[in-house]
Design an enzyme around this catalytic site. Structure first.
Site, PDB file in Angstrom:
ATOM      1  CG  ASP A 293      61.441 -13.279  20.601  1.00 34.95           C
ATOM      2  OD1 ASP A 293      61.911 -13.230  19.452  1.00 34.95           O
ATOM      3  OD2 ASP A 293      60.999 -14.326  21.115  1.00 34.95           O
TER       4      ASP A 293
ATOM      5  CE  LYS B 157      58.215 -15.169  14.344  1.00 34.29           C
ATOM      6  NZ  LYS B 157      58.098 -14.571  13.012  1.00 34.29           N
TER       7      LYS B 157
ATOM      8  CG  MET C  40      50.465 -14.565  22.095  1.00 39.56           C
ATOM      9  SD  MET C  40      51.537 -15.471  20.943  1.00 39.56           S
ATOM     10  CE  MET C  40      51.308 -17.169  21.501  1.00 39.56           C
TER      11      MET C  40
END
Length: 273
Positions: A45, A67, A180
């Site tokens: 990642d 991502k 996030m």
């Protein structure tokens, strides 16, 4: 229509779902280090640090599948397909994720695909971002006088189109950690205040936690949207909301200017393990 066609032969290799921890290479578990050192291919990642990637064997195949909000990234279906395909061609396939793969890491989704495909796997947990960030920011997530519980949620979803029951998170005796959430800071702020959480509730936003680039901004829930716009913050960043944030000033021990080993120092230390 099936996402992929499974070969008839037995999978050659095994997939290791490995948590890379919050950033500091020294927070990698011994088991994660051992698995990385024998990897034939690593799907990693964007949140995995360069220092940790430096531990991967030079001849191993490295595939970036990270991502990141607002940036092009591999679709989850593509990652699932890659894991199955690589397991039929390589012995040790490592799926390397920042933090812990079972906490907002989609680890469960990837393992479901491996089960369906008949691929062997093992999970190596990592220190999740919430634990690493709070420790390095001097913020205990629970405290007998301030917080009797802690809740982890993600603020990455489209909150306006998928309403959140903010009343579930308005308890002043509970610490709220939001992954996030920077892009939805205004929605989070208003939702919590409307649900009864006091605008004066202490909040901290910590970016690049546990690394030499760690930065923290501290204020109140009523200032959350303003704090999230601070130019000091770089992704990834985590929000901590609750009375325990008030302890950050006195309990803060981490000095980013003195943090982290170089890649060469890290390799020297870990090779002695």
């Amino acid at each position: 229509m099936e996402l992929f066609t499974l070969p008839r032969q037995q999978a050659l290799g095994k997939v290791w779902l490995v948590g890379a921890g919050p950033g500091d290479v020294e927070l990698l578990t011994l088991k994660a280090y051992r698995i990385l050192k024998k990897a034939d291919v690593v799907l990693y990642d964007a949140l995995v640090s360069d220092e940790i990637m430096a531990l991967v064997p030079a001849d191993a195949e490295k595939i970036a599948v990270g991502k990141r909000a607002g940036k092009h990234s591999a679709a989850q279906d593509e990652i699932n397909q890659l894991l199955v395909t690589k397991a039929y061609t390589r012995q040790n396939v490592v799926r390397l994720k920042g933090g812990d793969p079972f906490i907002f890491g989609r680890g469960g989704e990837e393992l479901e695909t491996l089960v369906e495909a008949g691929v062997a796997f093992e999970v190596v947990p990592g220190i999740t971002a919430a634990s690493g960030t709070s420790a390095y920011a001097g913020i205990p997530l629970t405290h007998r006088e301030h917080a009797q519980g802690v809740t982890f949620i993600t603020g990455h979803c489209k909150l306006e189109s998928r309403p959140t029951d903010w009343s579930s998170y308005a308890n002043s005796q509970n610490t709220l950690v939001i992954y996030m959430g920077i892009l939805n800071a205004g929605t989070i702020q208003q939702g919590l205040i409307n649900a009864g959480r006091a605008a004066s509730t202490p909040v901290a936003i910590v970016s690049k936690a546990t690394t030499a680039n760690q930065r923290s901004v501290i204020g109140t829930l009523g200032e959350l949207e303003q704090l999230a716009a601070s130019p000091e913050l770089k992704m990834p960043a985590l929000m901590i909301i609750g009375e325990v944030v008030g302890l950050a000033t006195s309990l803060n021990w981490f000095n980013p200017d003195e943090a982290n080993l170089s890649v060469e120092e890290t390799l020297a230390v870990t090779n002695q393990v």
